[in-house]
Structures are given as structure tokens and as C-alpha cells.
Design a protein around this motif. Structure first.
Motif, PDB file in Angstrom:
ATOM      1  N   MET A   1      68.420  41.480  31.364  1.00  0.00           N
ATOM      2  CA  MET A   1      69.019  42.766  31.048  1.00  0.00           C
ATOM      3  C   MET A   1      67.940  43.836  31.139  1.00  0.00           C
ATOM      4  O   MET A   1      66.739  43.555  31.051  1.00  0.00           O
ATOM      5  CB  MET A   1      69.629  42.750  29.638  1.00  0.00           C
ATOM      6  N   ASN A   2      68.376  45.066  31.339  1.00  0.00           N
ATOM      7  CA  ASN A   2      67.465  46.228  31.335  1.00  0.00           C
ATOM      8  C   ASN A   2      66.310  46.033  32.313  1.00  0.00           C
ATOM      9  O   ASN A   2      65.142  46.144  31.949  1.00  0.00           O
ATOM     10  CB  ASN A   2      66.926  46.480  29.920  1.00  0.00           C
ATOM     11  N   LYS A   3      66.650  45.764  33.549  1.00  0.00           N
ATOM     12  CA  LYS A   3      65.632  45.561  34.592  1.00  0.00           C
ATOM     13  C   LYS A   3      65.065  46.926  35.005  1.00  0.00           C
ATOM     14  O   LYS A   3      65.796  47.832  35.382  1.00  0.00           O
ATOM     15  CB  LYS A   3      66.276  44.852  35.784  1.00  0.00           C
ATOM     16  N   HIS A   4      63.708  47.041  34.938  1.00  0.00           N
ATOM     17  CA  HIS A   4      63.046  48.314  35.240  1.00  0.00           C
ATOM     18  C   HIS A   4      61.980  48.173  36.324  1.00  0.00           C
ATOM     19  O   HIS A   4      61.057  48.991  36.384  1.00  0.00           O
ATOM     20  CB  HIS A   4      62.379  48.872  33.973  1.00  0.00           C
ATOM     21  N   VAL A   5      62.079  47.193  37.190  1.00  0.00           N
ATOM     22  CA  VAL A   5      61.054  46.970  38.194  1.00  0.00           C
ATOM     23  C   VAL A   5      61.718  46.573  39.507  1.00  0.00           C
ATOM     24  O   VAL A   5      62.772  45.918  39.520  1.00  0.00           O
ATOM     25  CB  VAL A   5      60.071  45.873  37.729  1.00  0.00           C
ATOM     26  N   VAL A   6      61.079  46.979  40.618  1.00  0.00           N
ATOM     27  CA  VAL A   6      61.541  46.593  41.957  1.00  0.00           C
ATOM     28  C   VAL A   6      60.327  46.118  42.748  1.00  0.00           C
ATOM     29  O   VAL A   6      59.166  46.342  42.360  1.00  0.00           O
ATOM     30  CB  VAL A   6      62.230  47.768  42.677  1.00  0.00           C
ATOM     31  N   GLU A   7      60.583  45.473  43.851  1.00  0.00           N
ATOM     32  CA  GLU A   7      59.494  44.974  44.690  1.00  0.00           C
ATOM     33  C   GLU A   7      58.679  46.139  45.251  1.00  0.00           C
ATOM     34  O   GLU A   7      59.219  47.170  45.651  1.00  0.00           O
ATOM     35  CB  GLU A   7      60.043  44.123  45.832  1.00  0.00           C
ATOM     36  N   GLY A   8      57.340  45.947  45.277  1.00  0.00           N
ATOM     37  CA  GLY A   8      56.430  46.971  45.769  1.00  0.00           C
ATOM     38  C   GLY A   8      56.023  47.982  44.721  1.00  0.00           C
ATOM     39  O   GLY A   8      55.179  48.843  45.002  1.00  0.00           O
ATOM     40  N   GLN A   9      56.584  47.920  43.528  1.00  0.00           N
ATOM     41  CA  GLN A   9      56.276  48.894  42.490  1.00  0.00           C
ATOM     42  C   GLN A   9      54.945  48.575  41.834  1.00  0.00           C
ATOM     43  O   GLN A   9      54.605  47.418  41.596  1.00  0.00           O
ATOM     44  CB  GLN A   9      57.387  48.899  41.430  1.00  0.00           C
ATOM     45  N   GLN A  10      54.156  49.635  41.554  1.00  0.00           N
ATOM     46  CA  GLN A  10      52.929  49.463  40.795  1.00  0.00           C
ATOM     47  C   GLN A  10      53.275  49.460  39.312  1.00  0.00           C
ATOM     48  O   GLN A  10      54.023  50.309  38.833  1.00  0.00           O
ATOM     49  CB  GLN A  10      51.938  50.591  41.088  1.00  0.00           C
ATOM     50  N   VAL A  11      52.744  48.499  38.606  1.00  0.00           N
ATOM     51  CA  VAL A  11      53.018  48.388  37.170  1.00  0.00           C
ATOM     52  C   VAL A  11      51.699  48.383  36.430  1.00  0.00           C
ATOM     53  O   VAL A  11      50.652  47.980  36.961  1.00  0.00           O
ATOM     54  CB  VAL A  11      53.820  47.102  36.854  1.00  0.00           C
ATOM     55  N   ALA A  12      51.781  48.864  35.184  1.00  0.00           N
ATOM     56  CA  ALA A  12      50.600  48.916  34.332  1.00  0.00           C
ATOM     57  C   ALA A  12      50.682  47.839  33.271  1.00  0.00           C
ATOM     58  O   ALA A  12      51.761  47.287  32.989  1.00  0.00           O
ATOM     59  CB  ALA A  12      50.487  50.293  33.685  1.00  0.00           C
ATOM     60  N   ALA A  13      49.546  47.535  32.684  1.00  0.00           N
ATOM     61  CA  ALA A  13      49.529  46.538  31.619  1.00  0.00           C
ATOM     62  C   ALA A  13      50.349  47.044  30.430  1.00  0.00           C
ATOM     63  O   ALA A  13      50.218  48.186  29.996  1.00  0.00           O
ATOM     64  CB  ALA A  13      48.087  46.264  31.195  1.00  0.00           C
ATOM     65  N   GLY A  14      51.197  46.184  29.922  1.00  0.00           N
ATOM     66  CA  GLY A  14      52.035  46.541  28.785  1.00  0.00           C
ATOM     67  C   GLY A  14      53.347  47.217  29.142  1.00  0.00           C
ATOM     68  O   GLY A  14      54.168  47.472  28.239  1.00  0.00           O
ATOM     69  N   GLN A  15      53.584  47.529  30.387  1.00  0.00           N
ATOM     70  CA  GLN A  15      54.825  48.188  30.784  1.00  0.00           C
ATOM     71  C   GLN A  15      55.983  47.198  30.719  1.00  0.00           C
ATOM     72  O   GLN A  15      55.882  46.067  31.191  1.00  0.00           O
ATOM     73  CB  GLN A  15      54.683  48.740  32.199  1.00  0.00           C
ATOM     74  N   ALA A  16      57.140  47.630  30.108  1.00  0.00           N
ATOM     75  CA  ALA A  16      58.326  46.775  30.004  1.00  0.00           C
ATOM     76  C   ALA A  16      58.984  46.678  31.370  1.00  0.00           C
ATOM     77  O   ALA A  16      59.372  47.687  31.972  1.00  0.00           O
ATOM     78  CB  ALA A  16      59.302  47.327  28.979  1.00  0.00           C
ATOM     79  N   LEU A  17      59.106  45.469  31.869  1.00  0.00           N
ATOM     80  CA  LEU A  17      59.689  45.252  33.184  1.00  0.00           C
ATOM     81  C   LEU A  17      61.167  44.850  33.110  1.00  0.00           C
ATOM     82  O   LEU A  17      61.965  45.276  33.940  1.00  0.00           O
ATOM     83  CB  LEU A  17      58.898  44.172  33.931  1.00  0.00           C
ATOM     84  N   MET A  18      61.525  44.028  32.123  1.00  0.00           N
ATOM     85  CA  MET A  18      62.902  43.539  31.977  1.00  0.00           C
ATOM     86  C   MET A  18      63.038  42.891  30.608  1.00  0.00           C
ATOM     87  O   MET A  18      62.039  42.636  29.921  1.00  0.00           O
ATOM     88  CB  MET A  18      63.246  42.534  33.075  1.00  0.00           C
ATOM     89  N   ASP A  19      64.293  42.637  30.198  1.00  0.00           N
ATOM     90  CA  ASP A  19      64.575  41.935  28.939  1.00  0.00           C
ATOM     91  C   ASP A  19      65.294  40.634  29.251  1.00  0.00           C
ATOM     92  O   ASP A  19      66.160  40.576  30.140  1.00  0.00           O
ATOM     93  CB  ASP A  19      65.456  42.786  28.013  1.00  0.00           C
ATOM     94  N   LEU A  20      64.923  39.598  28.514  1.00  0.00           N
ATOM     95  CA  LEU A  20      65.612  38.319  28.573  1.00  0.00           C
ATOM     96  C   LEU A  20      66.236  38.059  27.212  1.00  0.00           C
ATOM     97  O   LEU A  20      65.539  38.053  26.188  1.00  0.00           O
ATOM     98  CB  LEU A  20      64.642  37.195  28.940  1.00  0.00           C
ATOM     99  N   VAL A  21      67.567  37.890  27.159  1.00  0.00           N
ATOM    100  CA  VAL A  21      68.288  37.723  25.902  1.00  0.00           C
ATOM    101  C   VAL A  21      68.956  36.360  25.887  1.00  0.00           C
ATOM    102  O   VAL A  21      69.704  36.009  26.813  1.00  0.00           O
ATOM    103  CB  VAL A  21      69.345  38.836  25.703  1.00  0.00           C
ATOM    104  N   ASP A  22      68.703  35.620  24.820  1.00  0.00           N
ATOM    105  CA  ASP A  22      69.307  34.295  24.655  1.00  0.00           C
ATOM    106  C   ASP A  22      70.814  34.444  24.438  1.00  0.00           C
ATOM    107  O   ASP A  22      71.258  35.187  23.558  1.00  0.00           O
ATOM    108  CB  ASP A  22      68.665  33.593  23.465  1.00  0.00           C
ATOM    109  N   ILE A  23      71.615  33.761  25.223  1.00  0.00           N
ATOM    110  CA  ILE A  23      73.072  33.848  25.103  1.00  0.00           C
ATOM    111  C   ILE A  23      73.687  32.580  24.519  1.00  0.00           C
ATOM    112  O   ILE A  23      74.906  32.427  24.503  1.00  0.00           O
ATOM    113  CB  ILE A  23      73.719  34.152  26.471  1.00  0.00           C
ATOM    114  N   SER A  24      72.846  31.670  24.027  1.00  0.00           N
ATOM    115  CA  SER A  24      73.398  30.462  23.416  1.00  0.00           C
ATOM    116  C   SER A  24      74.080  30.776  22.091  1.00  0.00           C
ATOM    117  O   SER A  24      74.910  30.006  21.613  1.00  0.00           O
ATOM    118  CB  SER A  24      72.294  29.422  23.206  1.00  0.00           C
ATOM    119  N   LYS A  25      73.739  31.932  21.487  1.00  0.00           N
ATOM    120  CA  LYS A  25      74.387  32.397  20.270  1.00  0.00           C
ATOM    121  C   LYS A  25      74.770  33.859  20.459  1.00  0.00           C
ATOM    122  O   LYS A  25      74.123  34.593  21.217  1.00  0.00           O
ATOM    123  CB  LYS A  25      73.462  32.261  19.057  1.00  0.00           C
ATOM    124  N   ILE A  26      75.809  34.273  19.749  1.00  0.00           N
ATOM    125  CA  ILE A  26      76.254  35.659  19.815  1.00  0.00           C
ATOM    126  C   ILE A  26      76.562  36.137  18.402  1.00  0.00           C
ATOM    127  O   ILE A  26      76.967  35.351  17.539  1.00  0.00           O
ATOM    128  CB  ILE A  26      77.492  35.809  20.734  1.00  0.00           C
TER     129      ILE A  26
END
Length: 462
Positions: free
Chosen positions: A245-270
Motif C-alpha cells: 500500500m502507499n507506493k511512492h517509488v518508481v524505477e529509475g527514481q533517486q531515493v534518499a536514506a530514510g525515505q518511505a518507499l511503500m507500506d506493507l500491511v499484514d492482512i491475516s487479521k483485520i
């Protein structure tokens, strides 16, 4: 001839005067006789004397108007039989007691019910919203800057497993650190003894820790040692399983240390967040059972329990949030953002005296019930109420098990008590020994008209 005519006229005037006087006397005598409807019979009692049953009568009153009182039996202005008021029904010995004859009780529909001791429980219906499991959320970021050469998972909603490749990164810092590590490795292998060998080993360990701190795996470091050549791009892997979820990166993009790239959320529980109204908070606790219904699957229910109650209250809706954890995953019908109907089964209370909700009169400052004392006698009584559920109210003080309380027409009885209390205060309690009623704060006590005791002539005119 004229004299004879004058004598006849004189006799006529005398006869007319005689009949007129006789009619007047007869009417006067008949008016002095008592009317049959109001004449006391042989068994009738006067005020202050005991009746045939041995009870002392204070006065008589009209059954439909307590203000209409008399000092002897008879008919009211409406033509109804007067009702006796006995000394044992009022006075200082029974303060606040109201006596009502059986006919009036039947006409106004008075109903009573006994006080019972039982435990209360309540089921509450509310609305809930499904949300992602916050405890299973993970934000992916890098500890070293560079350029994203390749994205292996490139869309939101993709299911990612822990250890799965996410992206390949080119970083000049990683390349130089790999070279430092290989140089330290060659020196450590060449120098085996002496102080120089110890320094070489320390440099090797420092370079290895730096690569590990940048999230290179042990397998990648071993591959670097085996190949002896720095790699231009390195692959980074998923630190947790879940849905992207909340994907903030694409191929070829320059990223810095600590920058949020994406979120992974566990869906085994809701999570299901249910709104609990302020007045219902006393019924909901951790572990409270919940029954869930979905609007698009009527007739099917799911079971759960409250896992947590949030501390803060919503100031606009005046509700608290209760969290219910349910199984998630792609195979379940629960989806974040969906609404559900939630039935919360409140925790059972300790046994206490309870009465029907309609038996309690709320004045704003205190709560009052009308207690039946038997024999047509009733007494308003102040009580302290507790929680209420399913049409019943807890009585913490003021009643005991088995007491009879009025559940209908108690407003009329309460008004009668207030009216008699006002009459007693106005007459000083000596005109007819009027009953004193207990004063109830917050309610008016002024009667429409004072009690009246007609004289004998007034009684006959009725």
C-alpha cells in the motif's frame, strides 16, 4: 247595591290573602326539611365520630374533585356519592400517604408490579467500520541512498511475502564499502600474526558490520567474498509479509536514506472499530462478546470479542471506539472501509432491586416511585436509581424486594399527593384533618382552589 258589591270584593281580597299566606308558610316549612339525598341515615357518622366499621371519619369529599369537601355524606355537585376520608388514611402518622377509593382506581387504570431482585444485561446495537491491522503495518525505507534500478513489485495491492525481492539499488556508497570490505579481507588473509594482523581483522569486521547495517543479507556478503568483485546493484528484500500500500517509488527514481518507499500491511487479521455511545460505556469491557452482520450478507453472522477500548472520546458524536479483531485474508468477506452492524452483549450486573422503567418519575433533581401500601393507599417515595436495561431500572436505595410500585396512572396519584399537601399547608391541618403529603422538589404544589366546607343550607341546595 253598591254596598253589597263592596262586601263581595272585600271577601275576595281576604280569601286571596289567606291562600297566599298559607302557600308561603307551607313552602317555608318544606324548605326547612333535609333533602332526602343528603339526609344522613341511621348508620351515617358525623366528622370526628367512628363509622359503622369503627374507623373515624375526618370528612367527605367528591370522588372527582379533591377540593370539593363536606362535613356530612351526600351528593357532590356532579351528582356522585361523596367519599369518606378516614383518620387512619392520613395525618401525621402516615405522612405522604394518599387514599383513593376503588372506583376511582378502576377508572384511572392503576396497575402495580412487585419489586424484584435480578441481574441486568443489555444488548447494544451499533455500527462498525473495518480497518487495516495497524499492528501488522510496516514501512519500507532504505538506510543508504541511491537509484532504483528495478522494482520487482510495482503496484499497490500486490501480496508480498517476507524475504521476497522488492527492488535493485545502485548506490556509490555500497560499491565503495564493498571494495573496502574486499581489501580488508585480503589483508586479513595475508597477515596472520603480529599487531598488523589484529588491525586487519578489526578493519574487516568494521566493513562487514557496515554492510549488515545497510540490510545486506549474510548470503549477499558471502557471495561478495566468493566472487571478490563488488556488485554494481544490490537487491533489497521485503522485511515483512502483507499487502503493498502507499507506493511512492518508481524505477529509475533517486531515493534518499530514510525515505518511505511503500507500506506493507499484514492482512491475516483485520480490525472492526465499533462506536460505543457514551451512556453505554458502562456495559462494554475488554472481552465483551460481539455479533457481526454485514449489510450485503443478511442472515449470516460472525462472532468476535472486544480486544481494546480506546481512551479518547469523539467530541462530536460522543462515542468511544471499541476494537474487535477478526480473521482477515483474501478468503474472508471483510474488507477495509466496509461497514457492519455490531451487536455487543453487555456484561451481566450483580443482582439488585429492579422496577419497570415506567414506574420511575424523574423530576430532574431526584427520582420518585409511587408505592402501594394496600387498601387503596399510596405513598410517593424518593429512590436512588442505577443503570437501566431492557425497560428495567436498578433501585439502589429506597425500595425492597416485594414492595408494590405503581406502573400506570402514577402521575395522577402524585398530583393528588401534592394537592393534599398544599391543602394541609393552607388549612393548617385542622379544618378536616387533611392528609399531609410529602413535598417533592421541582414540582408545583399550588391547588386550583382551597378546600371548602359548605353550611347546612348550602348542602341542601346541592
Amino acid at each position: 247595591m253598591n254596598a253589597q258589591r263592596r262586601r263581595q270584593q272585600l271577601w275576595l281580597l281576604l280569601l286571596l290573602a289567606f291562600f297566599t299566606t298559607g302557600a308561603f308558610l307551607i313552602g317555608r316549612l318544606s324548605s326547612e326539611q333535609p333533602a332526602p339525598d343528603h339526609a344522613p341515615g341511621p348508620a351515617a357518622s358525623t366528622p370526628g365520630e367512628p363509622s359503622a366499621e369503627g374507623r373515624q371519619i375526618l370528612y367527605w369529599r367528591a370522588p372527582m374533585d379533591p377540593n370539593e369537601t363536606y362535613d356530612r355524606p351526600g351528593k357532590s355537585r356532579m351528582g356522585m356519592d361523596l367519599v369518606p376520608v378516614y383518620a387512619d388514611e392520613g395525618g401525621a402518622s402516615s405522612e405522604g400517604v394518599v387514599a383513593i377509593d376503588p372506583v376511582t382506581l378502576q377508572n384511572i387504570g392503576v396497575r402495580t408490579t412487585p419489586v424484584t431482585v435480578e441481574a441486568l444485561e443489555r444488548a447494544m446495537r451499533t455500527t462498525g467500520r473495518f480497518e487495516m491491522n495497524e499492528q501488522g503495518a510496516y514501512t519500507v525505507s532504505l538506510k543508504v541512498g541511491g537509484w532504483v534500478e528495478q522494482l520487482f513489485v510495482d503496484y499497490e495491492g500486490a501480496i508480498v511475502r517476507k524475504g521476497q525481492p522488492l527492488l535493485a539499488l545502485y548506490s556509490p556508497e555500497l560499491v565503495s564499502t564493498q571494495e573496502e570490505y574486499l581489501l580488508a579481507l585480503r589483508n586479513a588473509r595475508r597477515l596472520t600474526e603480529g599487531p598488523a594482523a589484529e588491525d586487519a581483522r578489526r578493519l574487516l569486521e568494521a566493513a562487514r558490520r557496515r554492510l549488515a547495517y545497510w540490510d545486506l543479507t549474510e548470503a549477499q556478503i558471502q557471495h561478495l567474498e566468493a566472487s571478490g568483485t563488488p556488485q554494481r546493484t544490490l537487491t533489497f528484500y521485503a522485511p515483512a509479509s502483507g499487502e503493498m500500500m502507499n507506493k511512492h517509488v518508481v524505477e529509475g527514481q533517486q531515493v534518499a536514506a530514510g525515505q518511505a518507499l511503500m507500506d506493507l500491511v499484514d492482512i491475516s487479521k483485520i480490525w472492526l472499530i465499533a462506536d460505543v455511545y457514551e451512556q453505554d460505556l458502562g456495559w462494554v469491557k475488554t472481552g465483551t462478546a460481539a455479533r457481526i452482520e454485514l449489510p450485503y450478507q443478511p442472515g449470516q453472522t460472525w462472532q468476535g470479542r472486544v480486544e481494546h477500548i480506546y481512551y479518547m472520546l469523539d467530541p462530536e458524536s460522543r462515542t468511544a471506539r471499541a476494537r474487535i479483531v477478526l480473521p482477515g485474508g483474501k478468503q474472508t468477506p471483510f474488507k477495509p472501509g466496509m461497514y457492519a452492524t455490531v451487536y455487543l452483549e453487555g456484561t451481566q450486573t450483580a443482582p439488585a432491586a429492579v422496577v419497570p422503567e415506567e414506574a420511575v418519575l424523574r423530576t430532574g433533581e431526584e427520582d420518585v416511585v409511587i408505592v402501594s401500601l394496600g387498601g387503596g393507599r399510596f405513598q410517593p417515595r424518593t429512590v436512588r436509581t442505577g443503570i437501566q436495561a431492557d425497560g428495567k431500572v436498578q433501585i439502589l436505595e429506597g425500595l425492597q424486594e416485594g414492595d408494590l410500585v405503581v406502573t400506570s396512572a402514577q402521575f395522577l396519584i402524585d398530583s393528588e399527593a401534592r394537592l393534599k399537601g398544599a391543602l394541609g399547608a393552607m388549612t393548617g391541618g385542622h379544618d378536616h384533618g387533611a392528609q399531609a403529603a410529602q413535598s417533592m422538589p421541582g414540582m408545583p404544589m399550588t391547588p386550583e382552589k382551597p378546600a371548602q366546607v359548605p353550611q347546612k343550607d348550602d348542602l341542601h341546595n346541592h
